[in-house]
Design an enzyme around this catalytic site. Structure first.
Site, PDB file in Angstrom:
ATOM      1  N   ASP A 100      -0.085   3.267  -0.691  1.00  0.00           N
ATOM      2  CA  ASP A 100      -0.870   3.383   0.536  1.00  0.00           C
ATOM      3  C   ASP A 100      -2.040   2.408   0.616  1.00  0.00           C
ATOM      4  OD1 ASP A 100       0.777   5.537   0.898  1.00  0.00           O
ATOM      5  OD2 ASP A 100      -0.821   7.005   1.202  1.00  0.00           O
ATOM      6  N   HIS A 245      -1.789   3.800  -4.672  1.00  0.00           N
ATOM      7  CA  HIS A 245      -2.549   3.006  -3.708  1.00  0.00           C
ATOM      8  C   HIS A 245      -2.656   1.554  -4.158  1.00  0.00           C
ATOM      9  CE1 HIS A 245      -3.871   7.169  -3.041  1.00  0.00           C
ATOM     10  NE2 HIS A 245      -4.107   6.807  -1.801  1.00  0.00           N
TER      11      HIS A 245
END
Length: 283
Positions: A100, A245
């Site tokens: 992400d 992430h």
């Protein structure tokens, strides 16, 4: 799954979300990599670094590389639904890495190199502002066959009316298509918040709201990379969707942990798939 398993996952996810709010947010209206909060005397350095990143990306792509225009649709079973994990046929040992908050300077580039070296495909959920700032990184991700999802424009957590939620998602979708030719029906709400208007709008568009069943907890500002590795390797299940992430902050620890996560999962017998591939296996 047992009640204790889901309780444990909820606790892990709560910690990850709480730390994400601190470490993973993007200031509205600010391009992530431009360093607007830094002294102006460093602006020239930032520009040079961005040119260097762009040169590295271009070097990775062959002159003849042709970016096809993939469409990441979801099976009817998952349209307008919230998905935490998928139960693959025959309990096959497949797992999906989801990444992400990018595209992000340096970190995304490093993670792409690691994934490529290990022949692993992942699914990236892009923030519109980050995509706007780093279009060449996005083009490389698509050219190399990674799946793409929508992660809103600003990465806001607050409650939104329908018009704001629509803007957050549609504005990002439009830029994804304009930049890469990709159309996607995969949506992930920032922080995993399902009740602030974003997921409701996404479901109204027949998107699949993709959550996760296993987090690396890589937004924990105090954890060491080995903790991220342990979180994934100990919690892996067939059909797991792993949260990681590449943007939203300093992700050097995630880069350090990624090779060990990949090798450890391979040693456990897992095969890596994208989320669209995983959804098809769960029909």
């Amino acid at each position: 799954m047992t009640d204790n398993y889901f309780k444990r996952q909820k606790i892990i996810n709560f910690v990850a979300i709480a730390s994400t709010i601190t470490a993973c947010s993007i200031t509205p209206g600010t391009s992530p990599q431009l360093g607007l909060n830094k002294p102006l005397s460093k602006s020239h350095t930032a520009q040079v670094q961005n040119h260097q990143v762009k040169d590295q990306i271009n070097a990775q792509l062959s002159p003849s590389a042709k970016v096809e225009n993939p469409t990441f649709t979801v099976p009817a079973k998952f349209q307008g639904k919230t998905v935490y994990q998928v139960h693959p046929r025959n309990n096959e040992k497949v797992i999906a890495l989801s990444i992400d908050d990018g595209p992000w300077p340096k970190t995304t580039l490093q993670m792409l190199d690691i994934l490529k070296q290990n022949d692993v495909k992942a699914t990236f959920f892009w923030v519109g502002q980050a995509l706007q700032a780093n279009p060449d990184l996005a083009k490389r991700e698509v050219a190399e066959g990674y799946a793409i999802g929508n992660h809103t424009w600003h990465h806001w957590y607050r409650r939104m009316d329908e018009a704001t939620a629509k803007s957050e998602i549609d504005r990002t979708s439009d830029l994804i298509y304009k930049t890469t030719g990709v159309k996607t029906a995969l949506f992930r709400p920032p922080g995993g918040f399902l009740n602030n208007g974003l997921a409701t709008y996404a479901k109204s568009q027949k998107d699949a709201v993709i959550m996760w069943s296993l987090t690396s907890a890589d937004t924990d500002p105090h954890a060491k990379p080995q903790a991220f590795v342990n979180n994934v390797l100990k919690g892996a299940k067939p059909g797991s969707i792993v949260l990681m992430h590449d943007g939203g902050g300093d992700r050097r620890r995630t880069v350090e942990a990624l090779p060990q996560i990949i090798s450890g999962l391979k040693q456990q017998g897992y095969r890596f798939v994208t989320i669209p591939e995983l959804l098809k296996m769960g029909q």
